[in-house]
Design an enzyme around this catalytic site. Structure first.
Site, PDB file in Angstrom:
ATOM      1  N   CYS A  43      33.675  25.610 -46.313  1.00 44.69           N
ATOM      2  CA  CYS A  43      32.263  25.421 -46.662  1.00 44.69           C
ATOM      3  C   CYS A  43      31.338  26.331 -45.863  1.00 44.69           C
ATOM      4  CB  CYS A  43      31.871  23.952 -46.498  1.00 44.69           C
ATOM      5  SG  CYS A  43      31.999  23.327 -44.819  1.00 44.69           S
ATOM      6  N   SER A  75      24.650  23.180 -37.511  1.00 41.35           N
ATOM      7  CA  SER A  75      24.850  23.346 -38.959  1.00 41.35           C
ATOM      8  C   SER A  75      25.701  22.230 -39.556  1.00 41.35           C
ATOM      9  CB  SER A  75      25.508  24.702 -39.249  1.00 41.35           C
ATOM     10  OG  SER A  75      26.822  24.749 -38.723  1.00 41.35           O
ATOM     11  N   ARG A  81      25.717  17.421 -43.191  1.00 41.34           N
ATOM     12  CA  ARG A  81      26.753  16.680 -43.918  1.00 41.34           C
ATOM     13  C   ARG A  81      27.587  15.780 -43.004  1.00 41.34           C
ATOM     14  NH1 ARG A  81      27.929  21.673 -42.734  1.00 41.34           N
ATOM     15  NH2 ARG A  81      29.949  22.255 -41.864  1.00 41.34           N
ATOM     16  N   ASP A 102      40.630  15.721 -33.794  1.00 39.27           N
ATOM     17  CA  ASP A 102      39.776  16.876 -34.066  1.00 39.27           C
ATOM     18  C   ASP A 102      39.545  17.602 -32.748  1.00 39.27           C
ATOM     19  OD1 ASP A 102      37.612  18.662 -34.749  1.00 39.27           O
ATOM     20  OD2 ASP A 102      37.159  17.366 -36.452  1.00 39.27           O
TER      21      ASP A 102
END
Length: 251
Positions: A185, A68, A72, A61
């Site tokens: 998203c 934000s 999640r 990654d």
């Protein structure tokens, strides 16, 4: 690959499973899994894989933690905003289970480097957030002969599939999405628990595949979090797929 006394104690609840046992645990210990994306799906998958005893995790990654994300992505903390996700996720995995080796690759995976980054792994779990990356990863897995668990989640919908050769992920979505221009998203929203649920389910599929607990490929599992329902649909192989199919002969 033998298990230490500490590992036998740690994994005792898995080892007593009749369809898993010590042999299954040894397979997990010997396995190397690449996780693409340390976002919402990665936040569900990485803890599950590390806790289960996967021997080596490579976390790929190139993003950093944004505030934000925290709704999640609970593997990160508020004081880690701005930090490299891959590095922090790798540290999380090794803190959770000292018997796991976790390596961070702070790079953006694409068609040009996917084969290099994924070669040598026993399975790839892709939780990336765009079709261009998913297709590049899928094509590389087909070329390398590596099983792929592909997972996605947005709004109240999730999907997970295991791909081994044909059908591949490209058979599922076709060639129309070889770009980074797709919904995500940030634009559409997502209920925080959804990607974590999908990521944990993807980890379960990966563990089953490594341990040889069943043949799960060729099906797409769909989660409707609005109706709280799962369903599985078969995925046909595309004989003309430019990744896994054989194009028809001319003449």
């Amino acid at each position: 690959m033998s298990l230490s006394d500490a590992e036998l104690e740690r994994y005792a609840r898995q080892i007593v499973l009749p369809k898993f046992g010590g042999v299954g645990q040894q397979k997990l210990k010997a396995a190397s899994i690449a996780v693409i994306g340390a976002g919402g799906i990665g936040s569900g998958a990485v803890p599950a894989l590390a806790a289960a005893g996967i021997g080596k995790l490579t976390i790929i990654d190139d993003d950093v933690v944004d505030r934000s994300n925290l709704q999640r992505q609970p593997i990160f903390r508020d004081d880690q905003v701005g930090g490299e996700k891959a590095m922090l996720a790798a540290r999380f995995a090794m803190a959770l289970n000292p018997h796991v080796e976790a390596v961070a690759r702070e790079r953006r995976i694409d068609a040009g480097n996917a084969s290099e980054l994924l070669e040598g792994h026993d399975l790839v779990l892709d939780g990336s957030d765009n079709f261009a990356t998913r297709l590049a990863v899928s094509d590389a897995c087909v070329g390398l002969g590596i099983p792929l668990v592909s997972a996605a989640a947005v709004q109240l919908q999730g999907q997970v599939g295991l791909f081994r050769g044909a059908p591949c992920y490209r058979c599922f979505v076709g060639d129309a999405f070889d770009s980074e221009d797709c919904d995500n998203c940030a634009e559409l929203g997502v209920l925080g628990a959804l990607p974590l649920t999908v990521g944990s389910f993807a980890a379960l599929m990966a563990i089953r595949a490594i341990a040889g607990m069943g043949e799960d490929s060729g099906k797409l599992h769909l989660l409707d979090a609005d109706q709280l329902s799962w369903r599985a649909i078969p995925l046909p192989a595309d004989p003309g797929c430019r990744a896994c199919g054989v194009p028809p002969q001319s003449g």
